[in-house]
Motif scaffolding. Structure first.
Motif, PDB file in Angstrom:
ATOM      1  N   SER A 123       3.297 -13.997  15.987  1.00  0.00           N
ATOM      2  CA  SER A 123       3.909 -12.686  16.202  1.00  0.00           C
ATOM      3  C   SER A 123       3.059 -11.624  15.517  1.00  0.00           C
ATOM      4  N   PHE A 124       3.260 -10.381  15.949  1.00  0.00           N
ATOM      5  CA  PHE A 124       2.479  -9.256  15.431  1.00  0.00           C
ATOM      6  C   PHE A 124       3.425  -8.194  14.904  1.00  0.00           C
ATOM      7  N   ARG A 125       2.983  -7.505  13.858  1.00  0.00           N
ATOM      8  CA  ARG A 125       3.759  -6.390  13.313  1.00  0.00           C
ATOM      9  C   ARG A 125       2.815  -5.454  12.582  1.00  0.00           C
ATOM     10  N   ALA A 126       3.349  -4.275  12.268  1.00  0.00           N
ATOM     11  CA  ALA A 126       2.577  -3.296  11.507  1.00  0.00           C
ATOM     12  C   ALA A 126       2.384  -3.790  10.068  1.00  0.00           C
ATOM     13  N   MET A 127       1.218  -3.560   9.556  1.00  0.00           N
ATOM     14  CA  MET A 127       0.878  -3.876   8.178  1.00  0.00           C
ATOM     15  C   MET A 127       1.632  -2.930   7.249  1.00  0.00           C
ATOM     16  N   THR A 128       2.079  -3.422   6.106  1.00  0.00           N
ATOM     17  CA  THR A 128       2.761  -2.591   5.120  1.00  0.00           C
ATOM     18  C   THR A 128       2.102  -2.741   3.749  1.00  0.00           C
ATOM     19  N   HIS A 129       2.460  -1.843   2.845  1.00  0.00           N
ATOM     20  CA  HIS A 129       1.944  -1.937   1.476  1.00  0.00           C
ATOM     21  C   HIS A 129       2.376  -3.239   0.807  1.00  0.00           C
ATOM     22  N   GLN A 130       3.524  -3.775   1.202  1.00  0.00           N
ATOM     23  CA  GLN A 130       4.002  -5.035   0.620  1.00  0.00           C
ATOM     24  C   GLN A 130       3.093  -6.210   0.988  1.00  0.00           C
ATOM     25  N   ASP A 131       2.302  -6.058   2.033  1.00  0.00           N
ATOM     26  CA  ASP A 131       1.384  -7.118   2.470  1.00  0.00           C
ATOM     27  C   ASP A 131       0.094  -7.150   1.652  1.00  0.00           C
ATOM     28  N   LEU A 132      -0.155  -6.138   0.843  1.00  0.00           N
ATOM     29  CA  LEU A 132      -1.467  -5.982   0.207  1.00  0.00           C
ATOM     30  C   LEU A 132      -1.925  -7.201  -0.591  1.00  0.00           C
ATOM     31  N   PRO A 133      -1.086  -7.828  -1.418  1.00  0.00           N
ATOM     32  CA  PRO A 133      -1.582  -9.007  -2.148  1.00  0.00           C
ATOM     33  C   PRO A 133      -2.044 -10.132  -1.213  1.00  0.00           C
ATOM     34  N   SER A 143      -5.931 -11.477  -0.664  1.00  0.00           N
ATOM     35  CA  SER A 143      -6.221 -12.897  -0.851  1.00  0.00           C
ATOM     36  C   SER A 143      -6.950 -13.474   0.361  1.00  0.00           C
ATOM     37  N   ILE A 144      -6.482 -13.159   1.551  1.00  0.00           N
ATOM     38  CA  ILE A 144      -7.127 -13.637   2.774  1.00  0.00           C
ATOM     39  C   ILE A 144      -8.555 -13.117   2.853  1.00  0.00           C
ATOM     40  N   GLU A 145      -8.753 -11.854   2.537  1.00  0.00           N
ATOM     41  CA  GLU A 145     -10.091 -11.259   2.572  1.00  0.00           C
ATOM     42  C   GLU A 145     -11.034 -11.947   1.591  1.00  0.00           C
ATOM     43  N   GLN A 146     -10.559 -12.206   0.379  1.00  0.00           N
ATOM     44  CA  GLN A 146     -11.409 -12.800  -0.650  1.00  0.00           C
ATOM     45  C   GLN A 146     -11.911 -14.174  -0.232  1.00  0.00           C
ATOM     46  N   GLU A 147     -11.066 -14.941   0.463  1.00  0.00           N
ATOM     47  CA  GLU A 147     -11.472 -16.291   0.856  1.00  0.00           C
ATOM     48  C   GLU A 147     -12.254 -16.317   2.166  1.00  0.00           C
ATOM     49  N   ALA A 148     -12.160 -15.264   2.957  1.00  0.00           N
ATOM     50  CA  ALA A 148     -12.708 -15.296   4.314  1.00  0.00           C
ATOM     51  C   ALA A 148     -14.223 -15.140   4.379  1.00  0.00           C
ATOM     52  N   GLY A 149     -14.794 -14.410   3.451  1.00  0.00           N
ATOM     53  CA  GLY A 149     -16.229 -14.194   3.576  1.00  0.00           C
ATOM     54  C   GLY A 149     -16.832 -13.504   2.375  1.00  0.00           C
ATOM     55  N   PRO A 150     -18.140 -13.323   2.406  1.00  0.00           N
ATOM     56  CA  PRO A 150     -18.861 -12.800   1.253  1.00  0.00           C
ATOM     57  C   PRO A 150     -18.740 -11.289   1.029  1.00  0.00           C
ATOM     58  N   HIS A 151     -18.243 -10.531   2.007  1.00  0.00           N
ATOM     59  CA  HIS A 151     -18.172  -9.075   1.873  1.00  0.00           C
ATOM     60  C   HIS A 151     -16.769  -8.584   2.247  1.00  0.00           C
ATOM     61  N   PRO A 152     -15.775  -8.937   1.433  1.00  0.00           N
ATOM     62  CA  PRO A 152     -14.385  -8.621   1.801  1.00  0.00           C
ATOM     63  C   PRO A 152     -14.016  -7.159   1.584  1.00  0.00           C
ATOM     64  N   TRP A 153     -13.029  -6.732   2.357  1.00  0.00           N
ATOM     65  CA  TRP A 153     -12.378  -5.466   2.068  1.00  0.00           C
ATOM     66  C   TRP A 153     -11.575  -5.650   0.795  1.00  0.00           C
ATOM     67  N   GLN A 156      -8.288  -3.991  -1.725  1.00  0.00           N
ATOM     68  CA  GLN A 156      -6.942  -3.457  -1.508  1.00  0.00           C
ATOM     69  C   GLN A 156      -6.966  -1.975  -1.147  1.00  0.00           C
ATOM     70  N   LYS A 157      -7.885  -1.218  -1.745  1.00  0.00           N
ATOM     71  CA  LYS A 157      -7.963   0.215  -1.470  1.00  0.00           C
ATOM     72  C   LYS A 157      -8.286   0.497   0.001  1.00  0.00           C
ATOM     73  N   HIS A 158      -9.123  -0.335   0.618  1.00  0.00           N
ATOM     74  CA  HIS A 158      -9.424  -0.158   2.037  1.00  0.00           C
ATOM     75  C   HIS A 158      -8.142  -0.222   2.864  1.00  0.00           C
ATOM     76  N   TYR A 159      -7.289  -1.186   2.544  1.00  0.00           N
ATOM     77  CA  TYR A 159      -6.038  -1.333   3.302  1.00  0.00           C
ATOM     78  C   TYR A 159      -5.077  -0.186   3.014  1.00  0.00           C
ATOM     79  N   VAL A 160      -4.964   0.202   1.751  1.00  0.00           N
ATOM     80  CA  VAL A 160      -4.086   1.324   1.395  1.00  0.00           C
ATOM     81  C   VAL A 160      -4.524   2.576   2.151  1.00  0.00           C
ATOM     82  N   ASP A 161      -5.817   2.871   2.123  1.00  0.00           N
ATOM     83  CA  ASP A 161      -6.336   4.051   2.811  1.00  0.00           C
ATOM     84  C   ASP A 161      -6.059   3.973   4.314  1.00  0.00           C
ATOM     85  N   SER A 162      -6.216   2.801   4.897  1.00  0.00           N
ATOM     86  CA  SER A 162      -5.994   2.637   6.339  1.00  0.00           C
ATOM     87  C   SER A 162      -4.528   2.832   6.706  1.00  0.00           C
ATOM     88  N   ILE A 163      -3.640   2.241   5.936  1.00  0.00           N
ATOM     89  CA  ILE A 163      -2.199   2.394   6.192  1.00  0.00           C
ATOM     90  C   ILE A 163      -1.798   3.855   6.015  1.00  0.00           C
TER      91      ILE A 163
END
Length: 151
Positions: free
Chosen positions: A3-13, A17-27, A29-36
């Motif tokens: 399922s899909f939904r809008a990202m929220t500030h509560q999702d940030l942790p 975490s997903i970004e840190q494990e996914a690859g060598p150049h992760p976004w 938390q600030k990137h997500y806050v700014d985008s939201i």
């Protein structure tokens, strides 16, 4: 079921975490806050109550730019990236005529995902992505999808 939904500030942790494990150049938390906070199209894909993928699209002046699409490393290869990309394309088509993105030259899996979704390579940006210490910067392949001619 995915399922899909809008990202929220509560999702940030979880997103971080997903970004840190996914690859060598992760976004970070600030990137997500700014985008939201900027009102970008920020979407998460959930499976069995857990976020398995996330994507952010910036919409402006009839154009859309896919800023990031990440699938949790443990969930890769299950079609979640493709499903989220389709969702982001459909949502972008409501407000834009073209969807652009840049992908690392070395990221063949992502490049193929975008090709299979109908994107075309339209150019390159040399030395666009930073690399680790002692390594050359990496080129970005610029891709576009014409949203005005979709079914």
């Amino acid at each position: 079921m995915l399922s899909f939904r809008a990202m929220t500030h509560q999702d940030l942790p979880e997103l971080t975490s997903i970004e840190q494990e996914a690859g060598p150049h992760p976004w970070n938390q600030k990137h997500y806050v700014d985008s939201i906070d900027s009102g970008h199209l920020c979407t998460v894909a959930e499976y069995q109550g857990r976020i398995v993928a996330q994507g952010v699209v910036m919409l402006a002046a009839g154009e859309a730019s896919l800023l990031i699409l990440t699938v949790s490393r443990s969930e890769q290869g299950k079609g979640y990236g493709s499903a989220l990309l389709k969702q982001l394309i459909d949502s972008s088509a409501e407000q834009a005529d073209t969807l652009f993105l840049e992908v690392r030259e070395s990221n063949q899996k992502a490049f193929n995902l975008y090709l299979n979704a109908g994107f075309s390579e339209i150019g390159r940006r040399e030395n666009y992505y930073p690399s680790g210490k002692g390594h050359k910067s990496e080129a970005a392949i610029v891709m576009a999808l014409d949203l005005s001619v979709r079914d």
